[in-house]
Scaffold this motif. Structure first.
Motif, PDB file in Angstrom:
ATOM      1  N   TRP A 109       0.836  -1.196   0.000  1.00  0.00           N
ATOM      2  CA  TRP A 109       0.000   0.000   0.000  1.00  0.00           C
ATOM      3  C   TRP A 109       0.873   1.248   0.000  1.00  0.00           C
ATOM      4  O   TRP A 109       1.912   1.284   0.661  1.00  0.00           O
ATOM      5  N   LEU A 110       0.430   2.274  -0.712  1.00  0.00           N
ATOM      6  CA  LEU A 110       1.055   3.592  -0.678  1.00  0.00           C
ATOM      7  C   LEU A 110      -0.003   4.570  -0.181  1.00  0.00           C
ATOM      8  O   LEU A 110      -1.044   4.751  -0.829  1.00  0.00           O
ATOM      9  N   ILE A 111       0.241   5.186   0.982  1.00  0.00           N
ATOM     10  CA  ILE A 111      -0.762   6.007   1.651  1.00  0.00           C
ATOM     11  C   ILE A 111      -0.172   7.367   1.987  1.00  0.00           C
ATOM     12  O   ILE A 111       0.900   7.447   2.602  1.00  0.00           O
ATOM     13  N   THR A 112      -0.867   8.429   1.636  1.00  0.00           N
ATOM     14  CA  THR A 112      -0.410   9.770   2.026  1.00  0.00           C
ATOM     15  C   THR A 112      -1.024  10.161   3.372  1.00  0.00           C
ATOM     16  O   THR A 112      -2.133   9.749   3.708  1.00  0.00           O
ATOM     17  N   GLY A 113      -0.282  10.960   4.129  1.00  0.00           N
ATOM     18  CA  GLY A 113      -0.795  11.500   5.374  1.00  0.00           C
ATOM     19  C   GLY A 113      -1.047  10.463   6.450  1.00  0.00           C
ATOM     20  O   GLY A 113      -2.167  10.341   6.951  1.00  0.00           O
ATOM     21  N   ILE A 165       5.555  14.919  -5.455  1.00  0.00           N
ATOM     22  CA  ILE A 165       4.580  13.836  -5.594  1.00  0.00           C
ATOM     23  C   ILE A 165       4.998  12.892  -6.704  1.00  0.00           C
ATOM     24  O   ILE A 165       5.055  11.663  -6.524  1.00  0.00           O
ATOM     25  N   HIS A 166       5.292  13.452  -7.887  1.00  0.00           N
ATOM     26  CA  HIS A 166       5.689  12.613  -9.021  1.00  0.00           C
ATOM     27  C   HIS A 166       6.936  11.798  -8.687  1.00  0.00           C
ATOM     28  O   HIS A 166       7.014  10.600  -8.985  1.00  0.00           O
ATOM     29  N   LYS A 167       7.895  12.427  -8.054  1.00  0.00           N
ATOM     30  CA  LYS A 167       9.147  11.759  -7.715  1.00  0.00           C
ATOM     31  C   LYS A 167       8.911  10.619  -6.726  1.00  0.00           C
ATOM     32  O   LYS A 167       9.449   9.506  -6.891  1.00  0.00           O
ATOM     33  N   LEU A 168       8.109  10.869  -5.713  1.00  0.00           N
ATOM     34  CA  LEU A 168       7.829   9.866  -4.690  1.00  0.00           C
ATOM     35  C   LEU A 168       7.084   8.672  -5.265  1.00  0.00           C
ATOM     36  O   LEU A 168       7.423   7.509  -5.000  1.00  0.00           O
ATOM     37  N   VAL A 169       6.074   8.929  -6.070  1.00  0.00           N
ATOM     38  CA  VAL A 169       5.292   7.837  -6.656  1.00  0.00           C
ATOM     39  C   VAL A 169       6.163   7.003  -7.600  1.00  0.00           C
ATOM     40  O   VAL A 169       6.166   5.768  -7.536  1.00  0.00           O
ATOM     41  N   ASP A 170       6.907   7.666  -8.465  1.00  0.00           N
ATOM     42  CA  ASP A 170       7.772   6.939  -9.410  1.00  0.00           C
ATOM     43  C   ASP A 170       8.796   6.081  -8.679  1.00  0.00           C
ATOM     44  O   ASP A 170       9.006   4.909  -9.014  1.00  0.00           O
ATOM     45  N   SER A 171       9.451   6.648  -7.668  1.00  0.00           N
ATOM     46  CA  SER A 171      10.496   5.912  -6.953  1.00  0.00           C
ATOM     47  C   SER A 171       9.912   4.756  -6.148  1.00  0.00           C
ATOM     48  O   SER A 171      10.544   3.696  -6.002  1.00  0.00           O
ATOM     49  N   SER A 172       8.697   4.927  -5.639  1.00  0.00           N
ATOM     50  CA  SER A 172       8.066   3.857  -4.858  1.00  0.00           C
ATOM     51  C   SER A 172       7.733   2.663  -5.739  1.00  0.00           C
ATOM     52  O   SER A 172       7.994   1.506  -5.367  1.00  0.00           O
ATOM     53  N   PHE A 173       7.167   2.912  -6.916  1.00  0.00           N
ATOM     54  CA  PHE A 173       6.869   1.798  -7.826  1.00  0.00           C
ATOM     55  C   PHE A 173       8.158   1.152  -8.317  1.00  0.00           C
ATOM     56  O   PHE A 173       8.226  -0.070  -8.480  1.00  0.00           O
ATOM     57  N   LYS A 216      10.974   0.919  -6.672  1.00  0.00           N
ATOM     58  CA  LYS A 216      11.572   0.158  -5.569  1.00  0.00           C
ATOM     59  C   LYS A 216      10.806  -1.117  -5.263  1.00  0.00           C
ATOM     60  O   LYS A 216      11.406  -2.185  -5.055  1.00  0.00           O
ATOM     61  N   PHE A 217       9.483  -1.034  -5.235  1.00  0.00           N
ATOM     62  CA  PHE A 217       8.689  -2.178  -4.803  1.00  0.00           C
ATOM     63  C   PHE A 217       8.195  -3.045  -5.957  1.00  0.00           C
ATOM     64  O   PHE A 217       7.687  -4.140  -5.726  1.00  0.00           O
ATOM     65  N   GLY A 218       8.311  -2.544  -7.169  1.00  0.00           N
ATOM     66  CA  GLY A 218       7.909  -3.342  -8.327  1.00  0.00           C
ATOM     67  C   GLY A 218       6.421  -3.302  -8.581  1.00  0.00           C
ATOM     68  O   GLY A 218       5.976  -3.007  -9.679  1.00  0.00           O
ATOM     69  N   ARG A 219       5.636  -3.572  -7.552  1.00  0.00           N
ATOM     70  CA  ARG A 219       4.184  -3.514  -7.676  1.00  0.00           C
ATOM     71  C   ARG A 219       3.610  -2.905  -6.402  1.00  0.00           C
ATOM     72  O   ARG A 219       4.016  -3.274  -5.288  1.00  0.00           O
ATOM     73  N   ILE A 220       2.689  -1.989  -6.567  1.00  0.00           N
ATOM     74  CA  ILE A 220       1.929  -1.434  -5.447  1.00  0.00           C
ATOM     75  C   ILE A 220       0.466  -1.709  -5.738  1.00  0.00           C
ATOM     76  O   ILE A 220      -0.056  -1.301  -6.782  1.00  0.00           O
ATOM     77  N   ASP A 221      -0.181  -2.428  -4.832  1.00  0.00           N
ATOM     78  CA  ASP A 221      -1.544  -2.887  -5.085  1.00  0.00           C
ATOM     79  C   ASP A 221      -2.597  -1.820  -4.839  1.00  0.00           C
ATOM     80  O   ASP A 221      -3.598  -1.752  -5.554  1.00  0.00           O
ATOM     81  N   VAL A 222      -2.374  -0.997  -3.815  1.00  0.00           N
ATOM     82  CA  VAL A 222      -3.384  -0.023  -3.412  1.00  0.00           C
ATOM     83  C   VAL A 222      -2.716   1.314  -3.133  1.00  0.00           C
ATOM     84  O   VAL A 222      -1.719   1.370  -2.404  1.00  0.00           O
ATOM     85  N   ILE A 223      -3.240   2.382  -3.715  1.00  0.00           N
ATOM     86  CA  ILE A 223      -2.778   3.718  -3.344  1.00  0.00           C
ATOM     87  C   ILE A 223      -3.943   4.437  -2.667  1.00  0.00           C
ATOM     88  O   ILE A 223      -5.098   4.335  -3.104  1.00  0.00           O
ATOM     89  N   PRO A 225      -0.184   5.599 -14.645  1.00  0.00           N
ATOM     90  CA  PRO A 225       0.585   4.811 -15.612  1.00  0.00           C
ATOM     91  C   PRO A 225       1.200   3.564 -14.997  1.00  0.00           C
ATOM     92  O   PRO A 225       1.301   2.520 -15.665  1.00  0.00           O
ATOM     93  N   HIS A 226       1.581   3.638 -13.740  1.00  0.00           N
ATOM     94  CA  HIS A 226       2.164   2.465 -13.075  1.00  0.00           C
ATOM     95  C   HIS A 226       1.107   1.385 -12.845  1.00  0.00           C
ATOM     96  O   HIS A 226       1.352   0.198 -13.091  1.00  0.00           O
TER      97      HIS A 226
END
Length: 280
Positions: free
Chosen positions: A6-10, A64-72, A74-81, A121-122
């Protein structure tokens, strides 16, 4: 329920913190964003292998763009944002400063839009996923003294309802979560109040002052139960477009929408009067 990433803000407080805690307790991986890591020091210490804490100000679009791109990456797949970061701003429209108006739009609306856009896109390339946007029943029902908060929530609801239709063919589900009042920092800590004007004393626009005063009654919503329902929603197929949390919120939403529909139905003749006559 299977474990996911999961990728969660706040995630430093409120629903974000409660969701993160529950997910980590069950062994899920969470990338959580905060503005101050000290607020989640307990989670960082307890779950070093499955909790990744990142600093993010959602008003910084490049970040935001940098964080999202780097997270995908690093983890390859993120199921839920989960687009959760946001806050409340209270006061009559006239009482709000330009800076206050700009900041809540940048946080609650533009930040949420850019976070979701960055992930699309990810999610599409990986063959699907789930987007959860924290809205509010204030995205359907408006109260005096909350104009800019409602503006951001009504806005993000329209954005997500449109996006949900665009990305459904890619197996990406979108859910708008519409909680009612809950015992979180949103109401009893992080809420921001405008520089109030005496001209509005006794006006419905200042009714929110009672709501923010815990001594006059606590909000009915349990953040832990609400977070659990949000987490459970990812098991539902297809993704529910809207999910109202709280019996009071649901009752108010239903009564508001019924009144709105009744008003529209009275306008049948007026609406038709602006069409070209049949055959023309």
């Amino acid at each position: 329920m299977k474990n996911r990433t999961w990728l969660i803000t706040g995630v430093s407080s409120g629903f974000g913190y409660e969701m993160t805690k529950q997910l980590l307790e069950k062994g899920n991986k969470v990338i959580g964003t905060v503005r101050n890591k000290n607020k989640v020091a307990d989670l960082i210490e307890k779950y070093p292998d499955i909790f990744t804490c990142e600093i993010l100000d959602v008003t910084d679009i490049h970040a935001i763009h940098k964080l999202v791109d780097s997270s995908f990456e690093k983890f390859g797949r993120i199921d839920v944002i989960v687009s959760n970061a946001g806050y409340g701003l209270f006061g009559a429209a006239e009482e709000l400063s330009d800076a206050e108006v700009d900041h809540i739009i940048a946080t609650n609306l533009t930040g949420s839009i850019q976070f979701i856009r960055s992930a699309l896109p990810h999610l599409r390339n990986q063959g699907g996923g789930r987007i959860i946007q924290l809205s509010s029943y204030g995205g359907q029902v408006a109260f005096p003294g909350n104009s800019m908060y409602h503006a951001t929530k009504f806005g993000i609801e329209g954005f997500c309802e449109s996006v949900a239709q665009e990305v459904a063919p890619f197996k990406i589900g979108v859910t708008l979560v519409e909680p009612g009042g809950a015992r979180t920092e949103f109401r009893y800590g992080s809420a921001q109040v405008a520089n109030l004007m005496p001209e509005y004393d006794g006006n419905p626009a200042h009714g929110f002052l009672n709501m923010l005063d815990a001594s006059k009654g606590q909000a009915p919503g349990d953040p832990a139960r609400m977070a659990a329902r949000i987490i459970e929603s990812v098991e539902k197929e297809p993704a529910p477009l809207r999910m109202v949390l709280g019996s009071q919120a649901l009752a108010n939403t239903i009564s508001t929408l019924k009144a709105r529909v009744a008003d529209f139905e009275k306008q049948t003749e007026l609406a038709a009067s602006t069409d070209f006559p049949a055959g023309e």
